[in-house]
Design an enzyme around this catalytic site. Sequence first.
Site, PDB file in Angstrom:
ATOM      1  N   TRP A  53     -10.539   1.712   0.675  1.00  0.00           N
ATOM      2  CA  TRP A  53      -9.412   2.613   0.959  1.00  0.00           C
ATOM      3  C   TRP A  53      -9.266   3.630  -0.172  1.00  0.00           C
ATOM      4  O   TRP A  53      -9.094   4.820   0.077  1.00  0.00           O
ATOM      5  CB  TRP A  53      -8.135   1.782   1.093  1.00  0.00           C
ATOM      6  CG  TRP A  53      -6.888   2.565   1.390  1.00  0.00           C
ATOM      7  CD1 TRP A  53      -6.237   3.437   0.563  1.00  0.00           C
ATOM      8  CD2 TRP A  53      -6.137   2.552   2.608  1.00  0.00           C
ATOM      9  NE1 TRP A  53      -5.126   3.955   1.177  1.00  0.00           N
ATOM     10  CE2 TRP A  53      -5.042   3.432   2.441  1.00  0.00           C
ATOM     11  CE3 TRP A  53      -6.276   1.864   3.813  1.00  0.00           C
ATOM     12  CZ2 TRP A  53      -4.105   3.644   3.438  1.00  0.00           C
ATOM     13  CZ3 TRP A  53      -5.334   2.079   4.813  1.00  0.00           C
ATOM     14  CH2 TRP A  53      -4.262   2.953   4.622  1.00  0.00           C
ATOM     15  N   VAL A  78       2.508   1.833  -3.471  1.00  0.00           N
ATOM     16  CA  VAL A  78       1.584   2.309  -4.503  1.00  0.00           C
ATOM     17  C   VAL A  78       1.052   3.705  -4.177  1.00  0.00           C
ATOM     18  O   VAL A  78       0.902   4.547  -5.066  1.00  0.00           O
ATOM     19  CB  VAL A  78       0.414   1.315  -4.671  1.00  0.00           C
ATOM     20  CG1 VAL A  78      -0.641   1.853  -5.639  1.00  0.00           C
ATOM     21  CG2 VAL A  78       0.945  -0.025  -5.183  1.00  0.00           C
ATOM     22  N   GLU A  79       0.794   3.959  -2.900  1.00  0.00           N
ATOM     23  CA  GLU A  79       0.190   5.236  -2.511  1.00  0.00           C
ATOM     24  C   GLU A  79       1.175   6.401  -2.609  1.00  0.00           C
ATOM     25  O   GLU A  79       0.826   7.476  -3.100  1.00  0.00           O
ATOM     26  CB  GLU A  79      -0.356   5.154  -1.078  1.00  0.00           C
ATOM     27  CG  GLU A  79      -1.625   4.327  -0.931  1.00  0.00           C
ATOM     28  CD  GLU A  79      -2.851   5.048  -1.468  1.00  0.00           C
ATOM     29  OE1 GLU A  79      -2.749   6.211  -1.876  1.00  0.00           O
ATOM     30  OE2 GLU A  79      -3.933   4.425  -1.475  1.00  0.00           O
ATOM     31  N   SER A  80       2.381   6.213  -2.112  1.00  0.00           N
ATOM     32  CA  SER A  80       3.293   7.357  -1.997  1.00  0.00           C
ATOM     33  C   SER A  80       4.675   7.115  -2.564  1.00  0.00           C
ATOM     34  O   SER A  80       5.482   8.052  -2.614  1.00  0.00           O
ATOM     35  CB  SER A  80       3.434   7.751  -0.521  1.00  0.00           C
ATOM     36  OG  SER A  80       4.156   6.752   0.189  1.00  0.00           O
ATOM     37  N   VAL A 127       0.840  -1.205   0.000  1.00  0.00           N
ATOM     38  CA  VAL A 127       0.000   0.000   0.000  1.00  0.00           C
ATOM     39  C   VAL A 127       0.874   1.253   0.000  1.00  0.00           C
ATOM     40  O   VAL A 127       0.633   2.203  -0.756  1.00  0.00           O
ATOM     41  CB  VAL A 127      -0.951   0.004   1.217  1.00  0.00           C
ATOM     42  CG1 VAL A 127      -1.668   1.353   1.333  1.00  0.00           C
ATOM     43  CG2 VAL A 127      -1.976  -1.120   1.093  1.00  0.00           C
TER      44      VAL A 127
END
Length: 249
Positions: free
Chosen positions: A201, A128-130, A125
């Site tokens: 999410w 991929v997110e940041s 996560v």
Amino acid sequence: MFGRSRAAAAAYDAATVSRNRRFPVYLRPVVLAALLAGAGGAHAELWGFVDAYGVAHFAPRAVDARYRLVHADLAASGPRVPGKRDGADALLTWMEIAPEAKAIVPWVREAARTHGVDAELLTAVIAVESGFRREAVSSRGAIGLMQITADTGDRYGTAAERRRPAAERLLDARTNILTGARMLADLTRRYGHIELALAAWNAGEGTVRRHGGLPRLAETRAHVHLVLELYWALLQRSQSQRATSLALG
């Protein structure tokens, strides 16, 4: 039953050989394909965990609370959205050497132990997110490593954490990861499936509710696909270091 199929039996034989060679053959793509074939096809779900004796257990469903989803049927998700990363391979290669990825490992492990979320899933996560950028802030106000909004940060923050403004504390790597782990654990418990937890999410719980499941939104499906792809790859890597034999459920 999955464990009685011819393909699964072949995979079990391969894993028995691997135990003698001290190398988990089941992690090779050909054996994974056999496991999935035994589960009902190349796009079936595969759940698993590694026990205290180093035995990797796999089944086509969550037999009990120890099992985690390691492969999901995402064939219906459609192609990735333009602009998203092409896949997990480049991320995995980069994570092997990136100091920013290695620096957060202690906090990821702490959050995993505390909240019962796989460290590999948290790492996927974050990637991929940041892209492991602690000070990342999106145009929608999502903050830090796991891209958490201030409202969500307050919802999942502890009383002690909420003494600081969310916009400030979510830039702290440890606080951000612990908050995200609480959220991901809560979503997974409520939806009963990692795929839907990741969709909530990304798109919001209301969107998942309105769609009655995985939203047919290209961006959300691309996001879920990439997180699960990276999660599976990280899980393969970690289990290959821990597992010494295989058991099929």
